[in-house]
Write a protein that holds these residues in place. Sequence first.
Motif, PDB file in Angstrom:
ATOM      1  N   ASP A  23      36.030  37.166  41.427  1.00  0.00           N
ATOM      2  CA  ASP A  23      35.776  38.548  41.802  1.00  0.00           C
ATOM      3  C   ASP A  23      37.041  39.121  42.425  1.00  0.00           C
ATOM      4  O   ASP A  23      37.648  38.517  43.284  1.00  0.00           O
ATOM      5  N   ALA A  26      37.031  44.002  44.943  1.00  0.00           N
ATOM      6  CA  ALA A  26      35.781  44.486  45.529  1.00  0.00           C
ATOM      7  C   ALA A  26      35.986  44.772  47.004  1.00  0.00           C
ATOM      8  O   ALA A  26      36.450  43.938  47.755  1.00  0.00           O
ATOM      9  N   SER A  63      33.900  43.983  41.630  1.00  0.00           N
ATOM     10  CA  SER A  63      32.622  43.308  41.438  1.00  0.00           C
ATOM     11  C   SER A  63      32.557  42.108  42.357  1.00  0.00           C
ATOM     12  O   SER A  63      33.571  41.599  42.834  1.00  0.00           O
ATOM     13  N   SER A  65      29.798  38.519  42.881  1.00  0.00           N
ATOM     14  CA  SER A  65      28.602  37.831  42.389  1.00  0.00           C
ATOM     15  C   SER A  65      28.471  36.497  43.100  1.00  0.00           C
ATOM     16  O   SER A  65      29.433  35.971  43.681  1.00  0.00           O
ATOM     17  N   GLN A 611      24.557  39.967  42.035  1.00  0.00           N
ATOM     18  CA  GLN A 611      25.743  40.610  41.467  1.00  0.00           C
ATOM     19  C   GLN A 611      25.796  42.073  41.868  1.00  0.00           C
ATOM     20  O   GLN A 611      24.777  42.760  41.897  1.00  0.00           O
ATOM     21  N   MET A 613      28.405  45.542  41.029  1.00  0.00           N
ATOM     22  CA  MET A 613      29.537  46.034  40.245  1.00  0.00           C
ATOM     23  C   MET A 613      29.754  47.507  40.537  1.00  0.00           C
ATOM     24  O   MET A 613      28.795  48.238  40.767  1.00  0.00           O
TER      25      MET A 613
END
Length: 668
Positions: A23, A26, A63, A65, A611, A613
Amino acid sequence: MPNAKPLTHALVACLAIGMFATDAGAQRRGAAKAPDGPTACTDFYSFVNKDWLTANMIVGSGSVSALGELQALALQQQRELLDAAMQSPQNNVQQLLGDFWASGLDEAAVEADGAQPIAPLLSRIDAIRRARDIPPAIAALHQVGIPVVFNFNADVDLADLTRHIGYFTQGGLALPDPAYYTRDDADTKAILDRYRDYVRSILALAGVEEKSLDAETAAVIDLETEIARHWRAITLARDPRNNYAPVPTAGFDKQYKRLQLDEFLETNGIQAETVSMANPALFARLDELVGSVKPAQWKSYLRFHVGNAMAPYLSRTFREAEFEFHGRVLRGQSEPLPRQTQVLNAINKAAGPMLGREYVARHLPEGARLRATTIATEVRDALLRGIDRSAWMSKPTKAEARSKIETLRIEIGAPQHDLDYSVQPMGRGSFGGNMLIASTWRHREEMRRIGRSNADQRWDVLPQQPALAYDIAQNRLIVSAAVLQPPVLDMTKDAAAHYGSYGALVGHELGRSIDIRGRVVDAAGNVRTWWNEGDEAAWTDLANRLSGQYSGYAYPAATALMVNGTQTRDENAADLAGVELAWDALTTTNAELPKESAQAFFEAWAQLWRQQMSPDVANRMAASSVQAPGQWRANGPLVNLPAFGTAFDCKAGTAMQAAEEQQVRIWR
């Protein structure tokens, strides 16, 4: 550096865990609120993961997760292992890894080293005088993990999946697609102009005088363009069968006399009667080019490709030039990765099996390994029961499927390596030099696969990479050491939760061994389709019903998009199969399963797919990913399982429990 394998990634390793990309970008913990009021029967995913979703809102682009967090954990564990090896190595391999790590982190030493690591390679190229000097230089660069002109790899023999053969495949270009050299649209021309600047920069850094830079840059691009004209379309190469064309090596001395492919094989330690060459027209043209293109042009080409391959491991000027083109222009990255990440990636690329050996010793508890083996075995047994009660498989296909599953192997933690870890000492003074030492070792070990029936002793994923995969060529389940951690296998949770997360992923992969993907290799290891037309029609009907279900789901965070049920069809079916099989395994071994444990099973499944996004990431994933977004990977299979409705008292016809006649079943 070490070559990409043409067949393995397309045929052998079918990774179940599709959201392991790190990731990035983010910005989490914003003030936005998660949706209010989800219940188990309206949106199980949001009900179970409400706190996590609230704590991990995306502000900006990016993103995050649960499986991305696992990937980050595995990388941190690798860094800590290398720190320990650097400070207090406990064996020879740790000494090598510690020195490699230290040399990469010492940026002052890397700057002082400059272009010295590639000086011997450039001297070898400078010594070329005649056409017959070119092929030995090509072979020498392949030996140190710098494939030039073409690629040569070890991979499975499609006629005998237990052994490896050598594959001569197209290569020799620094741009990712041959069309870049020949298309005349404005965007392609712009990229080629940027590439021309990059070639010029690397040649300058590699010692070419200013007065010669323009001519040598043109020489490189002209030769690459000629090679590109003889490439086959990349789309053809994605099918393993299109890469497989066995040819005898006898006669190579006459057929490729100028390219000296017979001597290339000898230099790389290959004694084989047969290799694969799927594009002989390319190699025939390369043979002509060795004789017709002046040695000076070949020297420019080889000099650039050494600089291009090694730029990420040399001083800052090399790295900045490489990132400006490959990172910013081709990959769309805004800034380079942190230095530690760059060095770790280099070590995994050149010495990954060494790091894997030490990772397993440090991060695979025996209890986790035994638990993983037990559950995987039980899920395999559940698949045998599912085959017996299948309503969509014909009787002959069931028999073949049973044979395949009965002979399937389960490998946990790491492969049974037959590697020779003897390597030239590295030291801490030259990161680029260490990269060449390690790459030479990795290439040597890869070449030793060829002609040997040892395909079952190697994996094409590293133990330190979180991966759970079905290896279709060897009919085995591969479970890496790094994946046996939360959220996949959390040893602190209810035992039933282990089936809902890890067990369901195992079921996902084992189901693929005999579904639309696994049907291309039979129980005896022959590459053939062993389904009949009725089986395929019945499977297609099941999968298309799932397509309709998923196409009705809104894509989270995307801009007014729905899930593409056709694009994600096969993975959705594999997810449903995985949960069905894991539930069967759990309830077969626990006949009196408490309700709390049943709930723990489904909660573990939903937690696996947490998750978030940003809209731009969601829009991109909606257009390209073959897997549904996390919300629907979690909810979609459960809608079709009566056991879920029972566990949470959800009535048929609610959002999380389809009416019985609408439910899709694969193995239950």
